[in-house]
Design an enzyme around this catalytic site. Structure first.
Site, PDB file in Angstrom:
ATOM      1  N   GLY A 125       0.822  -1.200   0.000  1.00 41.94           N
ATOM      2  CA  GLY A 125       0.000   0.000   0.000  1.00 41.94           C
ATOM      3  C   GLY A 125       0.858   1.254   0.000  1.00 41.94           C
ATOM      4  O   GLY A 125       2.062   1.213   0.272  1.00 41.94           O
ATOM      5  N   CYS A 126       0.228   2.373  -0.310  1.00 34.06           N
ATOM      6  CA  CYS A 126       0.974   3.631  -0.396  1.00 34.06           C
ATOM      7  C   CYS A 126       1.443   4.100   0.982  1.00 34.06           C
ATOM      8  O   CYS A 126       2.624   4.399   1.164  1.00 34.06           O
ATOM      9  CB  CYS A 126       0.128   4.694  -1.085  1.00 34.06           C
ATOM     10  N   TYR A 127       0.543   4.163   1.945  1.00 40.01           N
ATOM     11  CA  TYR A 127       0.958   4.547   3.297  1.00 40.01           C
ATOM     12  C   TYR A 127       2.006   3.585   3.863  1.00 40.01           C
ATOM     13  O   TYR A 127       3.018   4.021   4.434  1.00 40.01           O
ATOM     14  CB  TYR A 127      -0.242   4.589   4.238  1.00 40.01           C
TER      15      TYR A 127
END
Length: 344
Positions: free
Chosen positions: A147-149
């Site tokens: 995921g990005c986070y």
């Protein structure tokens, strides 16, 4: 190579098209959609005129099996119904959703509120964080793209936890994202009049990326973390800044921290470690596959302030997915990704 993109009309899919169109080893790009089949993608997105002139195809396992690599840029719960049927049929598979990241099915269903993917497929999936999982990625058939986070948070925390320089039992991360991280389906949160000149916290203490971060920290360092993690939406299109705070372990010095970062990332093509920058911003990685990291010690509180910035659509999604594809296919890891950040 022949590439398939399922969910090609989402922001992640569009970014994959942008990268792969300029990839030296990609010969064909085929675009698929479960909801907009037969619509020409360039009619929907005019910026693709004379670049991708083809209708969106219906999802067919037989058609997908003839491709070399298949990306899924779909909402949670979709890839888990498609990719297991492609395992063993030939293509390399890279999922940009969270369907194969969480090892425990009960944990996935609790945080995502979706049925878990078949456990056999989850067990075959390799977590696609190249800087920490390169060897496994090179031999994988199915990649769970991070995921990005988690990408921004993990890359900045991992070297310090691995070397025992911060206490993983007391981690606090304050993360902020541009609106493209919410996808292209409009909502009240992303409505212009609600987003503009506003600053929102959302999914307080309940973001689905929390178990992904904790699981990965545990697997890669052998230490069990406790993470307080909260996310904010800011009125910009791209970018993530993850600012983490952690107590220093006894005797930790700034020299040790910088050495740990250097050891981890000195030879990594897409991680840049900065020191003593008074201004540190998301714009310095905008449009690129870089993750920039800076760590500063606060002697007054005996804590480290750990900052990581990425472009959420690049290193946080499509860019990292192509980096994983390059590794899986034995290509130059940087192929198609040597993009200078857009500063203006």
């Amino acid at each position: 190579m022949k590439i398939g993109i399922i969910g090609a009309t989402g922001y992640g899919g569009l970014e994959l098209i942008r990268i792969l169109t300029n990839h030296p080893n990609v010969h064909e790009i085929h675009v698929f959609s479960s909801s907009e089949e037969n619509i020409h993608i360039s009619h929907k997105y005019t910026h693709l005129m004379n670049i991708i002139e083809q209708p969106l195809q219906a999802i067919s396992i037989d058609t997908l099996a003839k491709l070399d690599v298949v990306f899924t840029g779909t909402p949670a719960g979709v890839a888990s119904t498609i990719l297991p049927d492609l395992l063993g049929k030939g293509p390399k598979l890279i999922d940009l959703s969270g369907d194969f990241r969480i090892q425990d099915p009960t944990t996935y269903e609790t945080w995502y509120q979706k049925p878990a993917a078949p456990q056999q497929a989850v067990q075959k999936a390799v977590y696609g964080l190249p800087e920490w999982n390169r060897q496994q990625i090179q031999t994988a058939e199915l990649i769970a793209n991070p995921g990005c986070y988690p990408t921004a948070t993990l890359l900045s925390l991992l070297p310090l936890i691995k070397e025992g320089l911060i206490d993983p039992a007391h981690l606090y991360t304050d993360a902020k994202s541009g609106v493209s991280g919410a996808g292209n389906k409009p909502s009240q949160l992303t409505h212009y009049s609600e987003l503009n000149e506003n600053f929102s916290i959302y999914k307080i203490n309940s973001h689905q990326h929390i178990p992904e971060i904790e699981q990965t920290l545990t697997v890669l360092t052998g230490k069990t973390p406790t993470l307080s993690f909260n996310t904010h939406l800011i009125p910009m299109t791209r970018g993530i800044m993850a600012t983490s705070y952690a107590p220093l372990t006894s005797g930790t010095t700034n020299e040790q921290i910088q050495e740990a970062l250097k050891t981890a990332y000195d030879k990594e093509p897409f991680v840049r470690v900065l020191t003593d920058k008074s201004v540190f911003s998301t714009k310095q990685v905008y449009g690129s596959n870089f993750c920039d990291i800076q760590v500063t010690i606060d002697p007054r509180t005996n804590r480290a302030t750990i900052v990581g910035v990425i472009d959420n659509l690049m290193k946080g999604a499509a860019g990292q997915a192509v980096q994983n594809m390059n590794l899986m296919c034995g290509l130059d890891e940087k192929a198609g990704l040597t993009l200078v950040p857009l500063m203006i």
